[in-house]
Each structure stands twice: as C-alpha cells, then as structure tokens.
Design a protein around this motif. Structure first.
Motif, PDB file in Angstrom:
ATOM      1  N   THR A  14       0.803  -1.225   0.000  1.00  0.00           N
ATOM      2  CA  THR A  14       0.000   0.000   0.000  1.00  0.00           C
ATOM      3  C   THR A  14       0.837   1.277   0.000  1.00  0.00           C
ATOM      4  N   PRO A  15       1.950   1.354   0.767  1.00  0.00           N
ATOM      5  CA  PRO A  15       2.725   2.605   0.744  1.00  0.00           C
ATOM      6  C   PRO A  15       3.163   3.024  -0.658  1.00  0.00           C
ATOM      7  N   ALA A  16       3.585   2.075  -1.484  1.00  0.00           N
ATOM      8  CA  ALA A  16       3.997   2.417  -2.855  1.00  0.00           C
ATOM      9  C   ALA A  16       2.817   2.959  -3.657  1.00  0.00           C
ATOM     10  N   GLY A  17       1.652   2.342  -3.485  1.00  0.00           N
ATOM     11  CA  GLY A  17       0.458   2.821  -4.182  1.00  0.00           C
ATOM     12  C   GLY A  17       0.065   4.216  -3.741  1.00  0.00           C
ATOM     13  N   LEU A  18       0.257   4.507  -2.451  1.00  0.00           N
ATOM     14  CA  LEU A  18      -0.061   5.842  -1.929  1.00  0.00           C
ATOM     15  C   LEU A  18       0.918   6.883  -2.455  1.00  0.00           C
ATOM     16  N   VAL A  19       2.179   6.497  -2.629  1.00  0.00           N
ATOM     17  CA  VAL A  19       3.159   7.421  -3.209  1.00  0.00           C
ATOM     18  C   VAL A  19       2.763   7.744  -4.652  1.00  0.00           C
ATOM     19  N   ALA A  20       2.359   6.728  -5.412  1.00  0.00           N
ATOM     20  CA  ALA A  20       1.909   6.956  -6.795  1.00  0.00           C
ATOM     21  C   ALA A  20       0.697   7.885  -6.817  1.00  0.00           C
ATOM     22  N   LEU A  21      -0.227   7.676  -5.886  1.00  0.00           N
ATOM     23  CA  LEU A  21      -1.397   8.548  -5.793  1.00  0.00           C
ATOM     24  C   LEU A  21      -0.972   9.975  -5.476  1.00  0.00           C
ATOM     25  N   ALA A  22      -0.046  10.128  -4.536  1.00  0.00           N
ATOM     26  CA  ALA A  22       0.421  11.466  -4.142  1.00  0.00           C
ATOM     27  C   ALA A  22       1.086  12.182  -5.310  1.00  0.00           C
ATOM     28  N   VAL A  23       1.896  11.458  -6.078  1.00  0.00           N
ATOM     29  CA  VAL A  23       2.542  12.064  -7.251  1.00  0.00           C
ATOM     30  C   VAL A  23       1.474  12.592  -8.206  1.00  0.00           C
ATOM     31  N   ALA A  24       0.470  11.772  -8.494  1.00  0.00           N
ATOM     32  CA  ALA A  24      -0.607  12.199  -9.399  1.00  0.00           C
ATOM     33  C   ALA A  24      -1.344  13.413  -8.837  1.00  0.00           C
ATOM     34  N   CYS A  25      -1.666  13.368  -7.541  1.00  0.00           N
ATOM     35  CA  CYS A  25      -2.407  14.467  -6.918  1.00  0.00           C
ATOM     36  C   CYS A  25      -1.616  15.772  -6.953  1.00  0.00           C
ATOM     37  N   PHE A  26      -0.316  15.706  -6.642  1.00  0.00           N
ATOM     38  CA  PHE A  26       0.512  16.911  -6.668  1.00  0.00           C
ATOM     39  C   PHE A  26       0.616  17.467  -8.089  1.00  0.00           C
ATOM     40  N   CYS A  27       0.792  16.580  -9.064  1.00  0.00           N
ATOM     41  CA  CYS A  27       0.916  17.034 -10.450  1.00  0.00           C
ATOM     42  C   CYS A  27      -0.390  17.639 -10.962  1.00  0.00           C
ATOM     43  N   PHE A  28      -1.526  17.022 -10.615  1.00  0.00           N
ATOM     44  CA  PHE A  28      -2.807  17.600 -11.020  1.00  0.00           C
ATOM     45  C   PHE A  28      -3.049  18.925 -10.315  1.00  0.00           C
ATOM     46  N   PHE A  29      -2.612  19.041  -9.055  1.00  0.00           N
ATOM     47  CA  PHE A  29      -2.705  20.332  -8.371  1.00  0.00           C
ATOM     48  C   PHE A  29      -1.946  21.392  -9.156  1.00  0.00           C
ATOM     49  N   ALA A  30      -0.715  21.061  -9.550  1.00  0.00           N
ATOM     50  CA  ALA A  30       0.109  22.024 -10.294  1.00  0.00           C
ATOM     51  C   ALA A  30      -0.564  22.428 -11.602  1.00  0.00           C
ATOM     52  N   LEU A  31      -1.156  21.460 -12.302  1.00  0.00           N
ATOM     53  CA  LEU A  31      -1.802  21.739 -13.582  1.00  0.00           C
ATOM     54  C   LEU A  31      -3.085  22.546 -13.395  1.00  0.00           C
ATOM     55  N   LEU A  32      -3.940  22.106 -12.479  1.00  0.00           N
ATOM     56  CA  LEU A  32      -5.237  22.767 -12.285  1.00  0.00           C
ATOM     57  C   LEU A  32      -5.104  24.159 -11.668  1.00  0.00           C
ATOM     58  N   SER A  33      -4.068  24.368 -10.869  1.00  0.00           N
ATOM     59  CA  SER A  33      -3.892  25.665 -10.205  1.00  0.00           C
ATOM     60  C   SER A  33      -3.076  26.638 -11.037  1.00  0.00           C
ATOM     61  N   GLY A  34      -2.579  26.182 -12.192  1.00  0.00           N
ATOM     62  CA  GLY A  34      -1.800  27.068 -13.051  1.00  0.00           C
ATOM     63  C   GLY A  34      -0.341  27.206 -12.654  1.00  0.00           C
ATOM     64  N   LYS A  35       0.134  26.343 -11.769  1.00  0.00           N
ATOM     65  CA  LYS A  35       1.554  26.384 -11.373  1.00  0.00           C
ATOM     66  C   LYS A  35       2.450  25.944 -12.528  1.00  0.00           C
ATOM     67  N   VAL A  36       1.891  25.103 -13.424  1.00  0.00           N
ATOM     68  CA  VAL A  36       2.586  24.715 -14.649  1.00  0.00           C
ATOM     69  C   VAL A  36       1.650  24.986 -15.821  1.00  0.00           C
ATOM     70  N   THR A  37       2.220  25.070 -17.009  1.00  0.00           N
ATOM     71  CA  THR A  37       1.415  25.346 -18.204  1.00  0.00           C
ATOM     72  C   THR A  37       0.963  24.038 -18.856  1.00  0.00           C
ATOM     73  N   GLY A  38       0.143  24.175 -19.871  1.00  0.00           N
ATOM     74  CA  GLY A  38      -0.325  23.019 -20.625  1.00  0.00           C
ATOM     75  C   GLY A  38       0.788  22.251 -21.308  1.00  0.00           C
ATOM     76  N   GLU A  39       1.944  22.886 -21.452  1.00  0.00           N
ATOM     77  CA  GLU A  39       3.080  22.186 -22.069  1.00  0.00           C
ATOM     78  C   GLU A  39       3.609  21.064 -21.178  1.00  0.00           C
ATOM     79  N   ALA A  40       3.175  21.026 -19.924  1.00  0.00           N
ATOM     80  CA  ALA A  40       3.596  19.959 -19.002  1.00  0.00           C
ATOM     81  C   ALA A  40       2.761  18.694 -19.169  1.00  0.00           C
ATOM     82  N   ILE A  41       1.685  18.768 -19.924  1.00  0.00           N
ATOM     83  CA  ILE A  41       0.731  17.652 -20.011  1.00  0.00           C
ATOM     84  C   ILE A  41       1.365  16.336 -20.476  1.00  0.00           C
ATOM     85  N   PRO A  42       2.208  16.313 -21.512  1.00  0.00           N
ATOM     86  CA  PRO A  42       2.794  15.018 -21.905  1.00  0.00           C
ATOM     87  C   PRO A  42       3.671  14.427 -20.809  1.00  0.00           C
TER      88      PRO A  42
END
Length: 200
Positions: A14-42
C-alpha cells in the motif's frame, strides 16, 4: 537487514500505491492551479503511466491478500486514473498540436462513473485508518468538479477547488505511506496512525 521478510508471505504494498497517488495528486494540483502550463501535459502523462505500474502491482497483491476495498480501489485507480489518464494526456496534447479536434466531454461521462463509484464505496473506508478515510473524502471533493468541468457543465474557473482537494489528498497519502513504512520497520507507532471512524 532486520527488515527482510524471511517468510513466503508478501509484504504490504500500500505505501507504494499511496506514493503513486500522491505524485498524481501533486501534479494535477500544479496543472489545475496554473503552477505549470499546458506544455507539461505530456510529462504528466508519463508520470501517470509510471503510477499505473505501481498501483496495478499493489492491487494484485492486495486482492491476493484478501483486501477487497483496497485491492479493488487500487485496481480501478491504476486502470482509469493512471493508465487511461496518462495515455489520454499524451494523445490530447498531440491532437491539439496537430489541429485534431477531440470531443473530450466523453471523459466527463467516464469520470461520472468513477465519481459515483467512489462515493458509493466511501462507507467501506470508514473502517480503515482515519488518514485513508481523509484521502478518500478529499477525492470526493475533487472528483465531482473534475467530472462537471469535463462535461462542460462547470467552467474551468472552478479548477482551484479540485486542485486544492487533490493536494490535500496527496499530502495525506505521503503521510500514510510514511506511517506504514516507519511503523512497520520499528514494530511500533512512531508516526501517529489514528484508527478508523467505525470500529469492527
């Protein structure tokens, strides 16, 4: 070397799965909040594909160990949030750059199913450690907004709400993964791990 498992049982993934979830959540936060641009999508797409590998393994091991709630949740997260999400990010980016129009509202219909499922499964998480319950509740805030934005019902101006909810889920995911790893290594509660809301 005392942490080596000398039995034939598999350890808790489970800890590894939670780390993967956290990575996704942090990256989506950055994208949705405008911390990164659409060029980060790929690049986000590639990170999600990595998360798919981790969460699929977690799901299989959890299901083998009889963890119905965790195993099935990681299984559909690995498939739809990670694998499909990662491939779609790369496809959409390429389509946009090549002038190909895609009707992305179909994503909203898929997210609608995932949102409803997570809502209906949420009571099962009331019997898990409190931090895991808080992760699910944070996702319950984020997913309806993502669904409604993808369906075109809500404008992208609402993106800050799911962004912050995902960041909170990611922070809880990091904490829970650390608590499981460290508490297991020491054989005692080093990091506090509050019990479930509903006890068996």
């Amino acid at each position: 070397m005392s942490q080596i498992n000398t039995t034939k049982e598999w350890s808790n993934p489970t800890p590894a799965g939670l780390v993967a979830l956290a990575v996704a959540c942090f990256c989506f936060f950055a994208l949705l909040s405008g911390k990164v641009t659409g060029e980060a999508i790929p690049l986000l797409g590639v990170w999600l594909l990595g998360g798919f590998v981790v969460q699929l393994i977690v799901a299989i091991v959890d299901l083998k160990g009889g963890n119905t709630t965790g195993g099935n949740t990681f299984l559909f997260f690995s498939a739809f949030f990670m694998l499909v999400g990662g491939i779609e990010m790369i496809m959409k980016f390429n389509a946009t750059n090549n002038g190909i129009l895609l009707d992305a509202r179909i994503d909203g219909w898929a997210w609608l199913v995932l949102t409803i499922v997570l809502y209906l499964w949420t009571p099962a998480f009331f019997k898990t450690p409190l931090v895991l319950t808080l992760i699910v509740l944070s996702l319950n805030v984020a997913l309806p907004f993502i669904t409604l934005m993808d369906l075109g019902i809500l404008s992208k101006s609402y993106a800050a709400i799911p962004a912050w909810a995902l960041l909170i889920a990611g922070i809880f995911g990091i904490y829970l993964s650390a608590a499981i790893i460290v508490n297991t290594a020491f054989g005692r509660e080093v990091y506090p791990m509050p019990g479930p809301i509903i006890k068996s």
